[in-house]
Each structure stands twice: as C-alpha cells, then as structure tokens.
Design a protein around this motif. Sequence first.
Motif, PDB file in Angstrom:
ATOM      1  N   TRP A 177       0.671  -0.958   0.185  1.00  0.00           N
ATOM      2  CA  TRP A 177      -0.410   0.033  -0.272  1.00  0.00           C
ATOM      3  C   TRP A 177       1.172   0.976   0.039  1.00  0.00           C
ATOM      4  N   ARG A 178       1.618   0.855   0.615  1.00  0.00           N
ATOM      5  CA  ARG A 178       2.807   2.065   0.446  1.00  0.00           C
ATOM      6  C   ARG A 178       2.896   3.107  -0.512  1.00  0.00           C
ATOM      7  N   SER A 179       3.104   2.041  -1.839  1.00  0.00           N
ATOM      8  CA  SER A 179       3.308   2.071  -2.804  1.00  0.00           C
ATOM      9  C   SER A 179       3.153   3.109  -3.823  1.00  0.00           C
ATOM     10  N   VAL A 180       0.966   3.287  -3.512  1.00  0.00           N
ATOM     11  CA  VAL A 180       0.648   4.407  -4.014  1.00  0.00           C
ATOM     12  C   VAL A 180       0.302   5.829  -3.344  1.00  0.00           C
ATOM     13  N   LEU A 181       1.088   5.714  -2.426  1.00  0.00           N
ATOM     14  CA  LEU A 181       1.257   7.312  -1.207  1.00  0.00           C
ATOM     15  C   LEU A 181       2.836   7.684  -2.073  1.00  0.00           C
ATOM     16  N   GLN A 182       3.874   6.418  -2.760  1.00  0.00           N
ATOM     17  CA  GLN A 182       4.538   7.327  -3.044  1.00  0.00           C
ATOM     18  C   GLN A 182       5.025   7.289  -4.634  1.00  0.00           C
TER      19      GLN A 182
END
Length: 454
Positions: A177-182
């Motif tokens: 999920w962190r990749s979406v925010l990145q």
Amino acid sequence: MPGNRNIDIQLFLNTNRFSAFQWTVFALCFSIVLLDGFDTAAIGFIAPSLVVEWGVPRPALAPVLSAALFGLAAGALFTGPLADRFGRKLVLIFSVLVFGLASLGSSLSADLTMLTVFRFVTGLGLGAAMPNAVTLMNEFCPDSRRATLTNAMFCGFPLGAALGGFLAAWMIPLWGWRSVLQLGGIAPLILAVLLVRFLPESIRYMVANQRSVEQVRAVLMRISNSVKDAASFTMSEPGGVKKGQSGPVIVVSGSYVVGSLMLWISYFMGLVIFYALINWMPILFKDAGIDPRTATLISALFPLGGVGAILFGWFMDRYNGNWIIAIGYGLTAIFIYAIGQSIGTIALLMAIVFIAGTLMNTAQSSMPALAASFYPTQGRATGVAWMLGVGRFGGIAGSYLVAELSRRQLTFAEIFMVVAIPGVIAAIALVIKQFVHPEKRIVGLASVAGTLAH
C-alpha cells in the motif's frame, strides 16, 4: 517599439484564437486537478490493506479517512486570500509541493496517528490547489468558452480518483500500500518543477496588481503578437469593487455577500448528497435485501457521470449558468427520491442511480466555474476557495446524516426522501442568487467591446 495602444485583456482573449500556450495552461491545471483526485481518493484504496497489516478495527480508520476532508476545508479557506494577494502561480506551486511531500510522508507512517497527521497536511495542500487551478484557468479563457474549459479541467478530479483505483489494484499486490502513496508524492513533485518552468501567472492578476507593461506583454505575446505595440493594459471589472480591496472583503461585501452565501449553500448541500450516498448506498442497498456484490456494483454507477460537466459548461457558456445548475440540482433531487421508490426492480434501480449520479456530479462539478465567473479578479481566488472550503463541511455532514437517519429507524424510502431535500435547497439558493445578482450574458463581439469600453 511599443506604440500608444491600450489593450483590454478580456477583449484580447475574446478576439484571439485559443492558442497552444493557453492549451499548455489547461494541461498543467488539468494535471494538478488529476493528481488532486488521485491523492484525495488514495486513502480509500489502501484502507483494506491497513486493516490487514496493522490489525486495526475498521472503525479506527475513521480519523484517517476524514483527516484529509478537514485539511481540504482548511486549505481552501486560508489560501484563497493568499492567492489574491501573492498570486495564483506561487500558491499553486507551494500547494502542489505540500501535498506531494505530505503524501511521501504518509508512505513512511508507522501507525494510524502518524498517518492521520500526514493525511491532514496532504488535505491542506489539496484544498489549496483545487480553487487556484480553477481560478488561474478561468482567467486565461475567452468568455465564450470559459465554463466549458473550466469544467473540462475540473473533470480531472474524478478521472484521477478512478486512475487511483486502477493503479492501486495493480500496485498493492506487487509493492504494498505504501507504493500508492509514494506515487501520489513523486508525481506532484515532478509536476511542481514543470509548473515553475511553464506555468504563467494569471494575466488578469498581473494587470489588477499593476505589474509592468513588459511583463504583461511578454505573456500575451505567447497568445498573439498583436500586442507587440501595446503601451498599456486594462481590464473591465464588475461594479462595486474598490481599488485595493482584499479578496475576503470583496467576497463578503454588500455587492457580493448574498451571492456568496447562495454559492456556499449550494455547494455545501451538493456535498451533503454526494458523501451521504457514496459512503452509505452499498450498506443501504444490502440492508434492503440486495446481495452485497450487486449492491456495490450499483453504487459504483453513482460517481461515473462527472464528465457530463463538459456538457453543462457548454450550456453555461450560452445560457444562464444559475438556471442551468439549479435545474441540475432540482432534477438530482427528483431522481434521488426515485431511488427510494425503485428498490424492487434491479434494472430500474441501476438506471435511476446512474442518472441521479450523472446529474449530481455534473451540477456539483459546474459550481467552481459559476463561482469564478461571479467574482472580480481581486476576489476570485478567495471566492472560489471559500465556496469549496465551506462545501467540505457539507461532505462531513453528509457522512453523518445517513447514520443518524438509520439510528432513528427511517425506512429505505424515507432515507432517500430526506437525502433528496438538499438538492431542492441547492436549487433554491441558485434561484435566489439569480434574482439578487442577475447573470448578464455577453452576446457577440460588438457587445463585448461595448461592455469593456465602460
């Protein structure tokens, strides 16, 4: 060498073709709104992953999900006046940097509290970006295409939200999920560099704030070289505005206060409907006996019609914008009421939900263009921003409305009847605005020239 010609800015924009330079402004503003939509919706797409990874109950996500809404409201309310004072370009670049950096910060969050704080800061940047992108685009448009182009630019928001859903479905299984925010952080930072290089300051802002003739001419020469011999630049503004008045003073002045209040009420009521239905329709349909998968699919039809705002923009450029959007809200109320009467037939329910959503999203997406055309240059960024900021509280109210109606044990039909009422209120508010501040349509270049001569 410059001669002694005086050029009226709006007459210049009206009489020259829409140039590649103006399309560049459109593309940059569209990109801002697209990323705004992506980052606003991102939290909803990663929420299920947060539940699994952090082991938190779903109710504990409420502060994270609502943090950006509060940030959006605060960002719009506070930065509109700053843009009227310091310029649209500076505030836009700063706001894009803020929501980009905050989104990157969100990707590093170790717990819900940290994520909630970063989502609030992300909301501040998002809330500042949207109204100023609308304002800047509006101030480079000819009268005959202003609402169409502004509404088309605003369509970047639902497209960005939809793009976020598709990308999240692909990225989360691969990279988490962190990749979406990145991605939601890196893309705005790249865009900020492009804005510094290619985005001009609003030409109307420059003239209103007495920038040098050379600065104004340099921007206008990118539209047409017919201004190369201009010695001065002017622009017409509505009556009742004094030189040097600040944006907040103009928005609540006697000449504009009724219209401002009506715009706030309409936008607030529109978001009451949108958030009440977008958050609660799947649950209401499920409780009414529809299986969960079908309930979700039917509910997904509601936000699909936002691109219809381009059609409304076309009508607003040719007819009275107050009446056009008021009719949209009125029809929205009728079809939302009809949802409550159609639960027995799935095909009919699907059609009515789609029509209601198209009318709702089209009317709501057309409001920034209406606000931008209502205010003079000195107060335009504040006027648009405050309407969007006040409206966000309607979104918060809408999220709680259906919960309260359900607690009071209203039936399915009664809930939709109540949710339809804000549509009626929004329509009435715009009718009042029209009677207090009649919208004047400018027909033909001769009329334009005559108006600008005063």
